[in-house]
Design an enzyme around this catalytic site. Sequence first.
Site, PDB file in Angstrom:
ATOM      1  CG  ASP A 182      -2.179   0.860   0.956  1.00 60.04           C
ATOM      2  OD1 ASP A 182      -2.135   1.719   0.054  1.00 60.04           O
ATOM      3  OD2 ASP A 182      -3.192   0.686   1.668  1.00 60.04           O
TER       4      ASP A 182
HETATM    5  C1  BGC Z   1      -5.138   3.090   0.024  1.00 58.64           C
HETATM    6  C2  BGC Z   1      -5.207   2.061  -1.077  1.00 58.64           C
HETATM    7  C3  BGC Z   1      -5.071   2.743  -2.424  1.00 58.64           C
HETATM    8  C4  BGC Z   1      -3.786   3.537  -2.445  1.00 58.64           C
HETATM    9  C5  BGC Z   1      -3.496   4.217  -3.763  1.00 58.64           C
HETATM   10  C6  BGC Z   1      -3.990   4.039  -0.122  1.00 58.64           C
HETATM   11  O1  BGC Z   1      -4.143   5.131   0.725  1.00 58.64           O
HETATM   12  O2  BGC Z   1      -5.101   2.447   1.282  1.00 58.64           O
HETATM   13  O3  BGC Z   1      -6.399   1.334  -0.998  1.00 58.64           O
HETATM   14  O4  BGC Z   1      -5.132   1.806  -3.454  1.00 58.64           O
HETATM   15  O5  BGC Z   1      -3.848   4.519  -1.427  1.00 58.64           O
HETATM   16  O6  BGC Z   1      -4.271   5.326  -3.951  1.00 58.64           O
END
Ligand code: BGC
Length: 721
Positions: free
Chosen positions: A261
């Site tokens: 993530d």
């Molecule tokens: C989230 C993810 C997301 C990623 C990219 C993160 O803050 O937890 O679910 O895919 O950002 O935007």
Amino acid sequence: MGILAVCSVRADESPEARARATEAKMTDDERFSLIVSVMGAVPSIGVPRDRRIPENVSNMSAGYTPGVPRLGVPALQASDASMGVTNPGYRPDDKGATAFPSSILVGATFDPGMARQVGAAIGREARARGFNVQLAGGINLARDVRNGRNFEYYSEDPWHTAVFGAAAVNGIQSEGVISTLKHFVLNCNETNRHWLDAIIDPNAHRESDLLAFQIAIERSQPGSIMSGYNKVNGTYVSGNALLLNDVLRGAWGYKGYVMSDWGAVPEWQFALAGLDQESGLQMDVRQWGGEAFTDRLKAAYADGSFPKARLSQMVQRILHAIYAVGADQWGPAPAIDLSAHNEIALEGARQGIVLLKNDGVLPLATGKPLRIAVIGGDAQEGVISGTGSGAVLPVGGFAGVVKIGGPGTMGAARNLYLFAPSPLAELKKALPDAQFEFDPGYTTAEAALLAKRSDVVIAFGTRIEGEGFDLADLSLPQGQDAVIDAVASVNPNTIVVLQTGNPVSMPWRDKVKAIVEAWFPGQAGSQAIAEVLAGKVNPSGRLPITFPVNLAQTPRPELSGLGTPWGTPVTIRYDEGAEVGYRWYAQHDATPMYAFGHGLSYTSFDYGKLKVRGGDTITATFTVTNTGKIVGADVPQLYLTNAAGESRMRLLGFERVQLAPGASKTVTLKADPRLLARFEGTNGLGKWRIAKGTHRVALGRSAVEPVLTAEATLKGRLFGS
Ligand code: BGC
């Protein structure tokens, strides 16, 4: 020269063979460039354009990884998420995308086919924008009714969640777009998520959140798994060799790549523990003060502490995803039929709205000149959305945006987003003979004045929920509970329509005649709500998450760490283990406010001829009959209630059945044997054991409404991994 023309590896070889052959031809610089991704520029939150994104790339989003054109490897371009292709300021010229209903609503349809259709439509819209990685497939279990991201997940049940997550991934990947399943694993609260240590018994974990991932992976082979921010039992998941190497790869044989993530990688050593790609480098710089998989990993490579074989493996896994999904074989971009996608969003909302309570007031009489008061919830403007990385800008823009804000990195993304058209406008269309008046619910006294002189009140209750925030309680914000109470006190024909991603406490529940849970219903939500209230659509959604009476009834009356400042280490004990949701209530003999699987209809259904076979697993056959006067859909649910003497509640299967009045259908459900078993192991590695003996099942309308019961004998056995 075209990309395919220079690719010397034959496309009919296996993805493994192709990945090995391509990787072998790479330089180390090319290898290192594939194992990171950078975010596109987002000026609004101070993220400038990264030098690693070539000038000619205009379709930026959450992730960019350069390709290797000389070997036919496309750049990886990633966008969020599960409810549509998002654009939080990355592409000024993008006109918006279809805003599908929230995943929890899709889960409430109990129709995995709907998840697949939504997934395929998202895949097409992603592809039309040049995105070959869609960061969809949120499948954390809804363990805690305060989790701000439950709207991005499908349910509290591992089987249901796995089936829906897999269907969504299959839909997306059918368009040649790599999908993730996320957030691996036990990222079930948002509270200080970067410092959150989620504690669980490893065997119980295998029977719950890990089982959801295991089954979803088997059913859809997602190109990628996104590892979450949190720790599990003391170790960050993104650097957790036990979960990534031993369970995901060793026990399950997963072949794609693990991406982190955004901002989940403090150390380069995570590369040794099974993480294959560091995502959102800028977020790691903000969070941890540096990039992990660039210079630091290269230095470790130079001094021998990061082996060449592991670098090759990381690259091969990324290439495997590209080849297996066909992201290197794209023809021309598909034409997007926005009105067809709106129909999918609409049909989803129609099927996933749940009628929780109905004391005969619904459906509203269409032919009468009723005086209807519509109160609160911005119902004159639109329906609301969940917030965070999954929030979709609809085509034509939002009907309104109000900044809410809050602490932490996601505060800036926390807004009231409204999708047009408004529920009020759609109600007027669905009930042309009625007279409507609107009151914003700004004061209880004004709302009550209008309610008093109306025949019917439709009160809207909304709560913005989103990424980065857990809910502090189950109330509706900004005095809405008081407004609903006030209007219900003066008008006995009050109907409440909720737009929330989680259960709410409903202190006014006994005063109102009907309650509808519309979740965050997406861009076509208003129409679906109006059609359900007017009886043009027979409600058929079922709750994929238990609505408790109050927080005291849940496994964690207090949520540890809630409200502590950003950066505070937090430990959350998931002591309920595998007894998530409805299982917990059954185990504790507690009756929730509305049970998992509950949902009313304007017709009635009966079940008959239940026959159950045992042996290696349980197979149940039964009939469902529409005993009412109108067409409708039902969701019969099969639960294990007792396993060889042990009281144990497990959803074994379900099917959404659409029936004309008087019509019957025979349904057969065969349980995945792991749902009948307990996991026996050490540190999450081991086998599944089915206890020999009599197993009892119930066929029911919900987790607390068994209609027919039966028994079958199962062979005792140890199997799987
Ligand atoms: C989230 C993810 C997301 C990623 C990219 C993160 O803050 O937890 O679910 O895919 O950002 O935007």
